[in-house]
Write a protein that holds these residues in place. Structure first.
Motif, PDB file in Angstrom:
ATOM      1  N   LEU A   1      -0.358   1.188  -7.508  1.00  0.00           N
ATOM      2  CA  LEU A   1       0.701   0.957  -6.519  1.00  0.00           C
ATOM      3  C   LEU A   1       1.278   2.264  -6.007  1.00  0.00           C
ATOM      4  CD1 LEU A   1       3.661   1.480  -8.092  1.00  0.00           C
ATOM      5  CD2 LEU A   1       3.118  -0.729  -9.052  1.00  0.00           C
ATOM      6  N   LYS A   2       1.888   2.163  -4.847  1.00  0.00           N
ATOM      7  CA  LYS A   2       2.621   3.290  -4.265  1.00  0.00           C
ATOM      8  C   LYS A   2       3.909   2.699  -3.695  1.00  0.00           C
ATOM      9  CE  LYS A   2       2.313   6.698  -0.631  1.00  0.00           C
ATOM     10  NZ  LYS A   2       1.806   6.714   0.722  1.00  0.00           N
ATOM     11  N   VAL A   3       5.039   3.206  -4.174  1.00  0.00           N
ATOM     12  CA  VAL A   3       6.339   2.650  -3.772  1.00  0.00           C
ATOM     13  C   VAL A   3       7.064   3.635  -2.868  1.00  0.00           C
ATOM     14  CG1 VAL A   3       8.464   1.577  -4.635  1.00  0.00           C
ATOM     15  CG2 VAL A   3       6.475   1.727  -6.124  1.00  0.00           C
ATOM     16  N   GLU A   4       7.729   3.113  -1.859  1.00  0.00           N
ATOM     17  CA  GLU A   4       8.619   3.921  -1.008  1.00  0.00           C
ATOM     18  C   GLU A   4      10.023   3.354  -1.204  1.00  0.00           C
ATOM     19  OE1 GLU A   4       7.832   6.527   0.605  1.00  0.00           O
ATOM     20  OE2 GLU A   4       5.640   6.400   0.731  1.00  0.00           O
ATOM     21  N   PRO A   5      10.745   3.807  -2.262  1.00  0.00           N
ATOM     22  CA  PRO A   5      12.006   3.159  -2.642  1.00  0.00           C
ATOM     23  C   PRO A   5      13.089   3.227  -1.570  1.00  0.00           C
ATOM     24  CG  PRO A   5      11.622   5.134  -3.957  1.00  0.00           C
ATOM     25  CD  PRO A   5      10.395   4.934  -3.132  1.00  0.00           C
ATOM     26  N   ASP A   6      13.008   4.197  -0.675  1.00  0.00           N
ATOM     27  CA  ASP A   6      14.053   4.314   0.350  1.00  0.00           C
ATOM     28  C   ASP A   6      13.743   3.481   1.590  1.00  0.00           C
ATOM     29  OD1 ASP A   6      15.462   6.023  -1.264  1.00  0.00           O
ATOM     30  OD2 ASP A   6      14.396   7.792  -0.517  1.00  0.00           O
ATOM     31  N   ARG A   7      12.601   2.814   1.586  1.00  0.00           N
ATOM     32  CA  ARG A   7      12.223   2.009   2.750  1.00  0.00           C
ATOM     33  C   ARG A   7      12.540   0.543   2.453  1.00  0.00           C
ATOM     34  NH1 ARG A   7       6.674   4.276   4.204  1.00  0.00           N
ATOM     35  NH2 ARG A   7       7.767   6.148   4.838  1.00  0.00           N
ATOM     36  N   GLU A   8      13.546  -0.008   3.125  1.00  0.00           N
ATOM     37  CA  GLU A   8      13.955  -1.392   2.844  1.00  0.00           C
ATOM     38  C   GLU A   8      12.856  -2.360   3.268  1.00  0.00           C
ATOM     39  OE1 GLU A   8      16.477  -2.037   1.207  1.00  0.00           O
ATOM     40  OE2 GLU A   8      17.886  -0.384   1.477  1.00  0.00           O
ATOM     41  N   PRO A   9      12.699  -3.482   2.525  1.00  0.00           N
ATOM     42  CA  PRO A   9      11.646  -4.437   2.881  1.00  0.00           C
ATOM     43  C   PRO A   9      12.038  -5.280   4.086  1.00  0.00           C
ATOM     44  CG  PRO A   9      12.904  -5.257   1.025  1.00  0.00           C
ATOM     45  CD  PRO A   9      13.444  -3.888   1.323  1.00  0.00           C
ATOM     46  N   LEU A  10      11.018  -5.787   4.762  1.00  0.00           N
ATOM     47  CA  LEU A  10      11.219  -6.776   5.818  1.00  0.00           C
ATOM     48  C   LEU A  10      11.558  -8.109   5.144  1.00  0.00           C
ATOM     49  CD1 LEU A  10      10.887  -7.519   8.849  1.00  0.00           C
ATOM     50  CD2 LEU A  10       8.473  -7.951   8.371  1.00  0.00           C
ATOM     51  N   VAL A  11      12.590  -8.786   5.624  1.00  0.00           N
ATOM     52  CA  VAL A  11      13.003 -10.067   5.041  1.00  0.00           C
ATOM     53  C   VAL A  11      12.668 -11.184   6.014  1.00  0.00           C
ATOM     54  CG1 VAL A  11      14.963 -11.431   4.205  1.00  0.00           C
ATOM     55  CG2 VAL A  11      14.872  -8.961   3.762  1.00  0.00           C
ATOM     56  N   PHE A  12      11.989 -12.219   5.508  1.00  0.00           N
ATOM     57  CA  PHE A  12      11.678 -13.397   6.337  1.00  0.00           C
ATOM     58  C   PHE A  12      12.321 -14.596   5.646  1.00  0.00           C
ATOM     59  CE2 PHE A  12       8.742 -16.863   7.719  1.00  0.00           C
ATOM     60  CZ  PHE A  12       8.951 -16.746   9.085  1.00  0.00           C
ATOM     61  N   HIS A  13      13.329 -15.170   6.295  1.00  0.00           N
ATOM     62  CA  HIS A  13      14.062 -16.289   5.700  1.00  0.00           C
ATOM     63  C   HIS A  13      14.518 -17.223   6.805  1.00  0.00           C
ATOM     64  CE1 HIS A  13      16.696 -18.534   3.071  1.00  0.00           C
ATOM     65  NE2 HIS A  13      17.679 -18.348   3.934  1.00  0.00           N
TER      66      HIS A  13
END
Ligand SMILES: Cc1cc2nc3c(=O)[nH]c(=O)nc-3n(C[C@H](O)[C@H](O)[C@H](O)COP(=O)(O)O)c2cc1C
Length: 126
Positions: free
Chosen positions: A105-117
Motif C-alpha cells: 500500500l501507499k497512503v497519502e494521509p493529508d489527502r482527504e477521501p472522496l465521500v459518496f453518500h
C-alpha cells in the motif's frame, strides 16, 4: 471500475471487500488477474469516479494513472493505493462479495477521501 462498496475486513490476512453487481462486464475480466490496483479516490476526484463508471468509451480518457510491474493500475492523486489479489468470492443477492488480499500500500494521509453518500459526492466535515 468505480465501487463505493469498499470495506476493510481483516488484518491477518489483510483483506478488504467490494460488492460487485452480477451484471458487471468488467469484473469477470479483473478477477482473472494475478494482481489488481485499487485506488481510494480523493476529495475532488468525483469526475474521475464518474468516468471510471462509464459503460462505454475510454474510461481513462483525461485521467492520470500509472501501472506497476504487475500491470496493476493506479489513479494519480488518490488518497490510498492498495496492491491486491482476488482472494475469494461469496454470493450476495444480485451482487458478489469480493474479498481482496492486500500485498502492498501507499497512503497519502493529508489527502482527504472522496465521500459518496446518499447518491451524492460529499466532503468530510472537519
Ligand atoms: C459512485 C459510484 C459507485 C459505484 N459503486 C459500485 C459498486 O460498489 N459495485 C458495482 O458493482 N458497481 C458500482 N458502480 C458501477 C460501476 O462502477 C460501473 O458503472 C460498472 O461496473 C460498469 O459496468 P461494467 O462493469 O458492465 O463495465 C458504481 C458507480 C458509481 C458512479
Amino acid at each position: 471500475m468505480a465501487a463505493s462498496t469498499f470495506t476493510p475486513v481483516s488484518l491477518a490476512p489483510p483483506l478488504v471487500l467490494v460488492c460487485i453487481q452480477d451484471t458487471s462486464t468488467t469484473w469477470p475480466r479483473l478477477r482473472e488477474r494475478h494482481r489488481l490496483g485499487l485506488s481510494v479516490l480523493a476529495e475532488g476526484q468525483d469526475g474521475i469516479c464518474r468516468s471510471l463508471a462509464d459503460k462505454k468509451g475510454n474510461r481513462f480518457a483525461g485521467i492520470d494513472w500509472e501501472a506497476d510491474d504487475d500491470g496493476s493500475v493506479y489513479i494519480h492523486n488518490a488518497s490510498l493505493w492498495l496492491a491486491c489479489s482476488p482472494y475469494s468470492e461469496l454470493p450476495g443477492g444480485d451482487h458478489t462479495i469480493v474479498l481482496l488480499k492486500i500485498h502492498g500500500l501507499k497512503v497519502e494521509p493529508d489527502r482527504e477521501p472522496l465521500v459518496f453518500h446518499g447518491s451524492r459526492f460529499r466532503r468530510l466535515a472537519v
